[in-house]
Design a protein around this motif. Structure first.
Motif, PDB file in Angstrom:
ATOM      1  N   GLU A 380      13.592 -12.988  -6.066  1.00 57.89           N
ATOM      2  CA  GLU A 380      13.589 -14.357  -5.892  1.00 57.89           C
ATOM      3  C   GLU A 380      14.111 -15.265  -7.309  1.00 57.89           C
ATOM      4  O   GLU A 380      14.177 -16.451  -7.321  1.00 57.89           O
ATOM      5  CB  GLU A 380      11.966 -14.970  -5.959  1.00 57.89           C
ATOM      6  N   GLY A 381      14.428 -14.497  -8.147  1.00 60.17           N
ATOM      7  CA  GLY A 381      14.647 -14.849  -9.689  1.00 60.17           C
ATOM      8  C   GLY A 381      14.539 -13.947 -10.654  1.00 60.17           C
ATOM      9  O   GLY A 381      14.589 -12.504 -10.277  1.00 60.17           O
ATOM     10  N   THR A 445       9.859 -24.099  12.177  1.00 57.47           N
ATOM     11  CA  THR A 445       8.912 -23.827  10.884  1.00 57.47           C
ATOM     12  C   THR A 445       7.841 -24.632  10.819  1.00 57.47           C
ATOM     13  O   THR A 445       7.972 -25.952  11.645  1.00 57.47           O
ATOM     14  CB  THR A 445       9.525 -23.807   9.744  1.00 57.47           C
ATOM     15  N   LYS A 446       6.724 -24.419  10.230  1.00 56.17           N
ATOM     16  CA  LYS A 446       5.760 -25.591  10.104  1.00 56.17           C
ATOM     17  C   LYS A 446       5.498 -25.697   8.505  1.00 56.17           C
ATOM     18  O   LYS A 446       6.024 -24.669   7.714  1.00 56.17           O
ATOM     19  CB  LYS A 446       4.268 -24.882  10.548  1.00 56.17           C
ATOM     20  N   ALA A 447       5.205 -26.935   8.226  1.00 53.43           N
ATOM     21  CA  ALA A 447       4.869 -26.912   6.706  1.00 53.43           C
ATOM     22  C   ALA A 447       3.690 -27.899   6.439  1.00 53.43           C
ATOM     23  O   ALA A 447       3.508 -28.914   7.306  1.00 53.43           O
ATOM     24  CB  ALA A 447       6.094 -27.502   6.064  1.00 53.43           C
ATOM     25  N   ILE A 485      13.529 -29.416   4.208  1.00 59.56           N
ATOM     26  CA  ILE A 485      12.780 -28.266   4.104  1.00 59.56           C
ATOM     27  C   ILE A 485      13.341 -27.295   2.911  1.00 59.56           C
ATOM     28  O   ILE A 485      14.463 -26.889   3.428  1.00 59.56           O
ATOM     29  CB  ILE A 485      12.454 -27.558   5.590  1.00 59.56           C
ATOM     30  N   ALA A 486      12.490 -26.952   2.219  1.00 58.57           N
ATOM     31  CA  ALA A 486      12.978 -25.915   1.252  1.00 58.57           C
ATOM     32  C   ALA A 486      12.234 -24.508   1.530  1.00 58.57           C
ATOM     33  O   ALA A 486      11.054 -24.346   1.995  1.00 58.57           O
ATOM     34  CB  ALA A 486      12.507 -26.215  -0.331  1.00 58.57           C
ATOM     35  N   PHE A 487      12.957 -23.591   1.181  1.00 61.06           N
ATOM     36  CA  PHE A 487      12.219 -21.996   1.513  1.00 61.06           C
ATOM     37  C   PHE A 487      12.919 -21.156   0.588  1.00 61.06           C
ATOM     38  O   PHE A 487      13.982 -21.190   0.182  1.00 61.06           O
ATOM     39  CB  PHE A 487      12.478 -21.666   3.075  1.00 61.06           C
ATOM     40  N   GLU A 488      12.014 -19.759   0.401  1.00 58.88           N
ATOM     41  CA  GLU A 488      12.473 -18.844  -0.490  1.00 58.88           C
ATOM     42  C   GLU A 488      13.326 -17.816   0.322  1.00 58.88           C
ATOM     43  O   GLU A 488      14.135 -17.152  -0.437  1.00 58.88           O
ATOM     44  CB  GLU A 488      11.479 -18.200  -1.165  1.00 58.88           C
ATOM     45  N   GLY A 489      12.975 -17.662   1.402  1.00 54.88           N
ATOM     46  CA  GLY A 489      13.892 -16.656   2.322  1.00 54.88           C
ATOM     47  C   GLY A 489      13.904 -16.940   3.697  1.00 54.88           C
ATOM     48  O   GLY A 489      13.059 -17.700   4.244  1.00 54.88           O
ATOM     49  N   ARG A 503      10.403 -18.068   4.755  1.00 53.19           N
ATOM     50  CA  ARG A 503       9.377 -17.440   3.500  1.00 53.19           C
ATOM     51  C   ARG A 503       9.062 -18.699   2.764  1.00 53.19           C
ATOM     52  O   ARG A 503       9.825 -19.330   2.194  1.00 53.19           O
ATOM     53  CB  ARG A 503      10.079 -16.343   2.660  1.00 53.19           C
ATOM     54  N   PHE A 504       7.809 -18.860   2.649  1.00 55.06           N
ATOM     55  CA  PHE A 504       7.129 -20.059   1.785  1.00 55.06           C
ATOM     56  C   PHE A 504       7.901 -21.606   2.155  1.00 55.06           C
ATOM     57  O   PHE A 504       8.448 -22.113   1.301  1.00 55.06           O
ATOM     58  CB  PHE A 504       7.208 -19.710   0.238  1.00 55.06           C
TER      59      PHE A 504
END
Length: 534
Positions: A380-381, A445-447, A485-489, A503-504
């Protein structure tokens, strides 16, 4: 004030305050006044040790309807309006005029634990009797204890600070002593904080050292030679412990998860005794990390099948050593701890235990280039750790930083809304989003995080004025509000209509400048899956 009233007052203060100092003061007041047995239960509740549910939501709702003489449709309308079952029941039941309730918090919790083995009639008798003993605020808390729905913004660090103000111990000692495997039914407050359990419990983990997100340029951290860089893995943070020929695996959420990962059993006979390793539980094959989505196929399962073990093999990616030969070495420098860790992992030489490699770099600019390639390495970084740093307790600024890559993003339209929880239980704050697939909209997705309180209030007003249908607590809304919408994966998923799982996910911003015709498509998501999924 009796024990249950005191706890209800604490919950109200914590739930209605947004300031850390106010929450800290409320906890200090509580620990200064409550009985020792109630205090041990509050430590347990606020550190995730909640009793198993004794009564179902269906039964609670039925008994409330009967007590308040309400039809089912009216009760459901009230529930959908309030958005929280415990609060709905507390509001609907008549307020009883009574004297001081003599019962403590521990009395109700231990009764609920005993009740789990009783008949439905016995459960009903105790619940109805309790509702008659409690005022409205106490009823709400009592119902929350039954449903297990506490969502109070209190970190374990705040609780530790409050305890430190009431007992003569350093916060690091308190954090260690309240961790691990202990039972509030059988553990005394003085015993827990006195350290007796810490010296006899072979499984007891150490409090985790947590990092802050790096928000400045890495050059501002000083000389690059003073820092160690590692990949920031996407797994489950954990501690691997071996003491007295017994092996334990703890998650960061203080859940003992040894049985969920049988791969680690092979380490029992080859790891030395008196050792605690900090690292990441991750799916891997041939020493290489696999997507977190594979690990999710095993999370929450009581029994792991042979097929799952083959499809989602797990390793422990070690990056720190906290104890060696039974000695706590958290006060050693990171560089010294790491030398010991490398030697242990090398001597064990087993695929279930891998060392998270240190990244070589000559200057900060080189590291920036490597960071941009994080996803290629399944990360992730980067993590940046000061090589002279000790292993501290909780989230501290200065020595450990997470330098994550920018999230993936996609524009989508809001199509469903549901009310939130806690202080947001009267607002529609949980959203489902869709992308285009030809002439159709497909949910993906949900957020429920990322907006300001003002923006949540504006969206709530829109939902109430533009609802098309309702399905229980869920509202279908006119598809016109667009969000980034932002997400990590991203991973393939047969469980979702869209075929992908994020993911997230969270709302990065409200796109007032876009309309529904300009949102992304399902094809865009699938292209992202090809590029970033594994």
């Amino acid at each position: 004030m009796n024990g249950m009233s005191l706890f209800a007052t604490l919950v109200h203060a914590l739930g209605t305050s947004t300031k850390t100092n106010d929450k800290l003061d409320a906890l200090v007041d509580y620990f200064g006044e409550a009985s020792p047995h109630d205090k041990i239960w509050v430590i347990a509740l606020f550190s995730g040790r909640r009793p198993k549910r004794a009564v179902t939501s269906t039964l609670l709702a039925a008994w409330c309807r009967e007590k308040a003489n309400l039809s089912q449709w009216l009760f459901e309308e009230c529930y959908h309006t309030v958005g929280d079952l415990a609060e709905t029941i507390a509001l609907l039941l008549p307020e009883i005029k009574r004297g001081i309730n003599p019962h403590s918090l521990s009395y109700y919790l231990e009764k609920l634990i005993d009740l789990s083995q009783n008949s439905e009639a016995e459960k009903k008798s105790f619940i109805l009797e309790s509702w008659e003993q409690l005022n409205r605020q106490e009823k709400f808390v009592f119902n929350k204890l039954i449903t297990g729905g506490f969502r109070i913004g209190v970190s374990q660090q705040i609780m530790v600070q409050a305890l430190a103000r009431t007992v003569s111990l350093e916060t690091s000692l308190i954090a260690h002593r309240i961790s691990g495997k202990w039972d509030p039914m059988t553990t005394a407050f003085e015993e827990l904080l006195g350290g007796e359990l810490a010296s006899t419990d072979d499984s007891k983990p150490y409090p985790f050292f947590l990092s802050y997100a790096l928000e400045q340029l890495p050059e501002e951290l000083g000389l690059h030679e003073e820092w160690q860089a590692e990949w920031k893995w996407d797994g489950i943070r954990g501690q691997l412990i071996k003491r007295n020929d017994k092996l334990f695996v703890w998650s960061r959420g203080e859940e003992l998860i040894t049985d969920k990962f049988p791969e680690y059993n092979a380490l029992l006979n080859i790891l030395p005794n008196g050792i605690v390793i900090d690292g990441e539980i991750m799916p891997s094959r041939d020493g290489q990390p696999l997507p977190f989505a594979l690990l999710q196929t095993r999370i929450g399962r009581k029994n792991v099948t042979r097929k799952q073990l083959l499809e989602a093999p797990v390793s422990f990616f070690a990056y720190d050593l906290l104890e060696i030969e039974g000695h706590d070495i958290r006060s050693f420098s990171l560089s010294d701890r790491r030398k010991n860790l490398d030697a242990i992992v090398k001597s064990v030489n087993h695929p279930a235990l891998l060392v998270s490699r240190i990244i070589d770099f000559n200057n900060w600019n080189d590291l920036k280039i490597l960071r941009d390639r994080s996803r290629e390495n399944g990360a992730e970084g980067l993590m940046l750790k000061r090589m002279s740093s000790t292993y501290q307790v909780g989230r501290k600024r200065g020595d450990w930083w997470k330098w994550k890559i920018d999230p993936l993003t996609i524009d989508a339209v809001l199509v469903y809304a549901q009310k939130g929880h806690g202080r947001r239980s009267n607002l529609y704050t949980d959203y489902t989003f869709a992308v285009k697939d030809g002439d159709k909209l497909v949910t993906f997705t949900k957020a429920y995080s990322g907006l300001t309180d003002k923006e949540f209030a504006q969206v709530d007003a829109f939902v109430k004025n533009n609802s098309l249908e309702k399905f229980g607590p869920v509202r279908t809304v006119k598809p016109s509000l667009v969000f980034e919408i932002a997400f990590e994966g991203i991973a393939a998923s047969a469980r979702h209509k869209s075929g992908v799982a994020l993911r997230f996910p969270r709302m990065l911003r409200w796109r007032h400048d876009k309309n529904v015709d300009e949102i992304n498509t399902l094809e865009d998501l699938k292209r992202m899956l090809e590029i970033y999924g594994k």
